[in-house]
Design a protein around this motif. Structure first.
Motif, short mmCIF file in Angstrom:
data_model
loop_
_atom_site.label_atom_id
_atom_site.label_comp_id
_atom_site.label_asym_id
_atom_site.label_seq_id
_atom_site.Cartn_x
_atom_site.Cartn_y
_atom_site.Cartn_z
N GLN A 158 6.63 -7.84 8.67
CA GLN A 158 6.01 -7.08 7.57
C GLN A 158 7.07 -6.71 6.54
O GLN A 158 8.20 -6.37 6.89
N TRP A 159 6.72 -6.76 5.26
CA TRP A 159 7.63 -6.37 4.20
C TRP A 159 7.35 -4.93 3.79
O TRP A 159 6.19 -4.52 3.69
N TYR A 160 8.43 -4.18 3.58
CA TYR A 160 8.35 -2.77 3.16
C TYR A 160 9.22 -2.59 1.94
O TYR A 160 10.31 -3.17 1.84
N ALA A 161 8.75 -1.77 0.99
CA ALA A 161 9.54 -1.43 -0.19
C ALA A 161 10.13 -0.04 0.02
O ALA A 161 9.41 0.91 0.31
N HIS A 162 11.43 0.06 -0.12
CA HIS A 162 12.11 1.35 -0.08
C HIS A 162 12.49 1.69 -1.51
O HIS A 162 13.30 0.99 -2.13
N LEU A 163 11.89 2.73 -2.05
CA LEU A 163 12.14 3.15 -3.42
C LEU A 163 12.82 4.50 -3.42
O LEU A 163 12.36 5.44 -2.78
N LEU A 164 13.92 4.61 -4.15
CA LEU A 164 14.62 5.88 -4.29
C LEU A 164 14.48 6.30 -5.74
O LEU A 164 14.85 5.56 -6.66
N LEU A 165 13.89 7.49 -5.95
CA LEU A 165 13.64 7.99 -7.30
C LEU A 165 14.47 9.24 -7.54
O LEU A 165 14.79 9.98 -6.62
N MET A 205 0.85 -1.17 0.00
CA MET A 205 0.00 0.00 0.00
C MET A 205 0.90 1.24 0.00
O MET A 205 1.91 1.27 0.69
N PHE A 206 0.50 2.21 -0.77
CA PHE A 206 1.23 3.47 -0.86
C PHE A 206 0.26 4.61 -0.59
O PHE A 206 -0.93 4.49 -0.86
N GLY A 207 0.79 5.73 -0.12
CA GLY A 207 -0.01 6.95 -0.04
C GLY A 207 -0.25 7.47 -1.46
O GLY A 207 0.39 7.04 -2.42
N GLU A 208 -1.14 8.42 -1.60
CA GLU A 208 -1.47 8.96 -2.93
C GLU A 208 -0.26 9.59 -3.62
O GLU A 208 -0.03 9.39 -4.80
N LYS A 209 0.53 10.36 -2.87
CA LYS A 209 1.71 11.01 -3.46
C LYS A 209 2.72 9.97 -3.93
O LYS A 209 3.25 10.07 -5.03
N GLN A 210 2.96 8.96 -3.10
CA GLN A 210 3.92 7.92 -3.47
C GLN A 210 3.42 7.14 -4.68
O GLN A 210 4.19 6.81 -5.59
N LYS A 211 2.13 6.86 -4.73
CA LYS A 211 1.54 6.15 -5.86
C LYS A 211 1.72 6.94 -7.16
O LYS A 211 2.09 6.39 -8.19
N ARG A 212 1.50 8.27 -7.08
CA ARG A 212 1.70 9.13 -8.28
C ARG A 212 3.15 9.08 -8.74
O ARG A 212 3.42 9.00 -9.93
N ARG A 213 4.09 9.17 -7.79
CA ARG A 213 5.51 9.15 -8.15
C ARG A 213 5.89 7.83 -8.83
O ARG A 213 6.63 7.82 -9.81
N ILE A 214 5.40 6.73 -8.30
CA ILE A 214 5.72 5.43 -8.90
C ILE A 214 5.12 5.33 -10.30
O ILE A 214 5.79 4.88 -11.24
#
Length: 88
Positions: free
Chosen positions: A31-38, A1-10
């Motif tokens: 729990q699994w977490y995705a760390h994304l660096l853009l 699950m992502f927040g709206e801002k994070q979803k837009r960036r992805i």
């Protein structure tokens, strides 16, 4: 699950507007977490003499660093903000 801002960036990254520089999967407390660096290249109208960067982090609320164009390998000033009601 992502927040709206994070979803837009992805979604923007998948369209090529941003570049993925790092993708890391981390397991914490079962729990699994995705760390994304853009990263995104932008054009500046005027070239600044000093650039200020801000990183919103996992361990610190934010870290800010000022870097001079004339000496980019040596930061001029840095500031850490913790996520609690504490002084720096």
């Amino acid at each position: 699950m992502f927040g709206e801002k994070q979803k837009r960036r992805i979604e923007e990254a998948f369209r090529g507007e941003w570049q993925f520089t790092t993708v890391e999967m981390v397991k914490r407390d079962g729990q699994w977490y995705a760390h994304l660096l853009l990263e995104k290249t932008i054009e500046l109208v005027d070239e600044p003499e000093t650039v200020v960067t801000i990183d919103r982090g996992e361990h610190n609320l934010a870290v800010a660093v000022a870097i001079s164009k004339s000496n980019p390998s040596k930061p001029m000033k840095g500031q850490f903000w913790r996520g609690r009601n504490q002084e720096n």
